[in-house]
Scaffold this active site. Structure first.
Site, mmCIF file in Angstrom:
data_model
loop_
_atom_site.group_PDB
_atom_site.id
_atom_site.type_symbol
_atom_site.label_atom_id
_atom_site.label_comp_id
_atom_site.label_asym_id
_atom_site.label_seq_id
_atom_site.Cartn_x
_atom_site.Cartn_y
_atom_site.Cartn_z
ATOM 1 N N TYR A 230 -6.339 6.717 3.552
ATOM 2 C CA TYR A 230 -6.803 5.731 2.455
ATOM 3 C C TYR A 230 -6.060 4.491 2.903
ATOM 4 O O TYR A 230 -6.460 3.408 3.106
ATOM 5 C CB TYR A 230 -6.149 6.115 1.094
ATOM 6 N N GLU B 110 0.796 -1.197 -0.052
ATOM 7 C CA GLU B 110 -0.098 0.010 -0.030
ATOM 8 C C GLU B 110 0.941 1.241 0.028
ATOM 9 O O GLU B 110 0.755 2.309 -0.578
ATOM 10 C CB GLU B 110 -1.133 0.001 1.322
ATOM 11 N N ASP C 271 -9.540 5.195 -2.766
ATOM 12 C CA ASP C 271 -8.368 5.932 -3.534
ATOM 13 C C ASP C 271 -8.896 6.746 -4.680
ATOM 14 O O ASP C 271 -10.109 6.716 -4.960
ATOM 15 C CB ASP C 271 -7.383 4.580 -3.754
#
Length: 353
Positions: free
Chosen positions: A138, A57, A156
DNA sequence: AAGTCGGGGAC
DNA sequence: GTCCCAGACTT
């Protein structure tokens, strides 16, 4: 009423069935990616490694999947666990991140790994994850949902685009983003939050694309106001971007007996914490001057490089070093150091080779 | 709210 | 050339 419909009902009947349609599509069309487990595995209770989910991520923030993939393989091979990464030298991690960009991510990656290693475990909630360096709204939602199966939304750029179209969002983009985040939060199914997050991202990446969305095969077409209007590519309606100014400077390839001169840049600001070649200031007025400790350098060309908020034109000069280098500089083998340099310096070094 | 912070691929 | 990508942080 099943839990899934009950969650969606808070947003009104308009979205009834949307989560199920999306999950059904995901079961058949999920992308296979190095940091993922398959949708079938989740059903059997398999949960991904939080370290790998988190690392992916961070790397994927504002970064395409193909660009991040090689870095993910290299990092997990060199540092297989968060404890291993926490024990790494700063310079080794920054060198391994070279070329991936947004180097504050690498600095925060190490801080975060060291905090987690010191704690002994990962926080399992969105709020707990949000406290860690480099983890924003996020990423906190994504890791909570993907790694810990918490009912959290991962909103996102893909998800913003998908729902801007579903809603045919015509308001101020800032306001619409908030509205979208609220809606997605309500739609997350209680039993499959991880798959829901991956499904939305896959839909945005493969079907609801920025330029030519493929509505004909979209599982959410029936709920999509933009498709009903006939011009889905009009959304999202983002504000126009500012033009990038041009900055000018010089960069030097200083050759000594054991390689070329490099410095470690200050840990704050542009390319912070990375190795760099000797360079002047980068100024819009072009009056950067030269580095006063370098004499007799010959210009060999120019490199252009585009950063987020300015464009750079660097004159590249080479010179043989004679005496000692100023404090802060050291010689490194010119072949191997290239891999540890940010792209702009890699370009300059390549020009001189 | 606006600015800072990378790099590359798709078009 | 333009846009944007699994955004976060600072001021």
């Amino acid at each position: 009423m099943a839990k899934r419909e009950k969650a969606a009902s808070a947003a009104g009947a308009r979205f009834d069935g949307l989560p199920d349609a999306l999950l059904d599509w995901y079961g058949r069309h999920a992308r296979t990616l190095p940091w993922r487990i398959g949708p079938g595995e989740r059903g059997r209770g398999v949960v991904p490694d939080p370290y790998r989910v988190w690392l992916a991520e961070i790397m994927l923030q504002q970064t395409t999947v193909p660009h991040a993939a090689g870095y993910f393989e290299a990092f997990t091979r060199t540092w297989p666990t968060v404890e291993a990464l926490a024990s790494a030298e700063d310079g080794d991690v920054m060198a391994a991140w070279a070329g991936l960009g947004y180097y504050a991510r690498a600095r925060n990656l190490l801080k975060c790994a060291r905090e987690v290693a010191a704690r002994g475990s990962w926080p399992r909630t969105e709020a707990g994850l949000r406290e860690l360096p480099g983890i924003g709204p996020y990423t906190a939602g994504a890791v909570a949902a993907l790694a810990f199966n918490q009912r959290a939304a991962a909103v996102d750029g893909n998800v913003d685009r998908v729902f801007a179209r579903i809603l045919a969002a015509k308001g101020e983009w800032k306001d619409e983003k908030r509205r979208i985040a609220d809606l997605v939060g309500e739609l997350v199914p209680e039993d499959r939050p991880g798959e829901f997050a991956e499904a939305l991202m896959d839909l945005g990446a493969t079907i609801c694309t920025p330029k030519r969305p493929n509505c004909l095969i979209c599982p959410l077409r029936a709920w999509c106001a933009a498709h009903a209007e006939g011009e889905p590519e009009r959304y999202p309606m983002k504000p126009a971007k500012k033009a990038k100014p041009v900055r000018f400077g010089e960069v030097y390839i200083v050759r000594g007996a054991s390689g070329v001169a490099v410095e470690t840049r200050p840990s704050q600001g542009l390319l912070g914490g990375m190795l760099g070649l000797p360079t002047t200031e980068w100024r819009e007025d072009g009056k950067a001057g030269r580095l006063d400790w370098i004499e007799g350098a010959q210009e060999i060309g120019e490199v252009k490089h585009v950063f987020t908020h300015f464009e750079l034109r660097l004159r590249v000069l080479t010179v043989e070093s004679e005496g000692a280098l100023p404090d802060g500089y050291e010689l490194r083998d010119s072949g191997s150091v290239a891999d540890a340099l940010p792209s702009v310096f890699r370009k300059a070094l390549k020009l001189a080779s």
